[in-house]
Design a protein around this motif. Structure first.
Motif, short mmCIF file in Angstrom:
data_model
loop_
_atom_site.label_atom_id
_atom_site.label_comp_id
_atom_site.label_asym_id
_atom_site.label_seq_id
_atom_site.Cartn_x
_atom_site.Cartn_y
_atom_site.Cartn_z
N SER A 1 0.84 -1.19 0.00
CA SER A 1 0.00 0.00 0.00
C SER A 1 0.88 1.25 0.00
N PRO A 2 0.30 2.42 -0.23
CA PRO A 2 1.10 3.64 -0.18
C PRO A 2 1.82 3.81 1.15
N THR B 1 6.27 9.11 -1.36
CA THR B 1 4.83 9.33 -1.40
C THR B 1 4.49 10.81 -1.48
N ASN C 1 -4.81 9.78 -4.24
CA ASN C 1 -4.83 8.45 -3.63
C ASN C 1 -4.70 7.35 -4.68
N GLU C 2 -5.33 7.54 -5.84
CA GLU C 2 -5.19 6.56 -6.92
C GLU C 2 -3.75 6.50 -7.42
N THR D 1 -1.65 4.69 -4.90
CA THR D 1 -1.88 3.25 -4.97
C THR D 1 -1.16 2.65 -6.17
N HIS E 1 1.93 -0.14 -6.22
CA HIS E 1 1.95 -1.36 -7.04
C HIS E 1 3.30 -1.53 -7.73
#
Length: 83
Positions: A2-3, A11, A28-29, A32, A36
């Motif tokens: 996760s972030p 981040t 937030n997208e 994320t 990944h």
């Protein structure tokens, strides 16, 4: 992943990225998505650093070049790769 698993300094870059808004994604997208791909990004950076360590001929100490042994460079490169 996760972030929250990504270093804070990385981040924070997401929240200053103009690309996320221009592509219709929320911060937030984007965070994320970064989470990944982070393992591959981190591995790539580690390989680059390891290569630079192995290619280096030495370092300056008190104004003079101190040559590392090949073994020292190999050990530092393994650490950089996370081994």
């Amino acid at each position: 992943m996760s972030p929250d698993d990504i270093p804070t300094e990385i981040t924070k870059l997401v929240y200053t990225c103009p690309l996320s808004a221009s592509q219709g994604r929320s911060q937030n997208e984007v965070a994320t998505l970064l989470a990944h791909y982070w393992p591959a990004i981190e591995q790539h950076i580690r390989q680059q650093v390891a290569g630079e360590i192995l290619a280096s001929g030495g370092h300056v100490v008190d104004g003079d070049t101190a040559w590392d042994s090949g073994r020292d460079r190999e050990h530092a490169a393994r650490i950089a790769r996370g081994e």
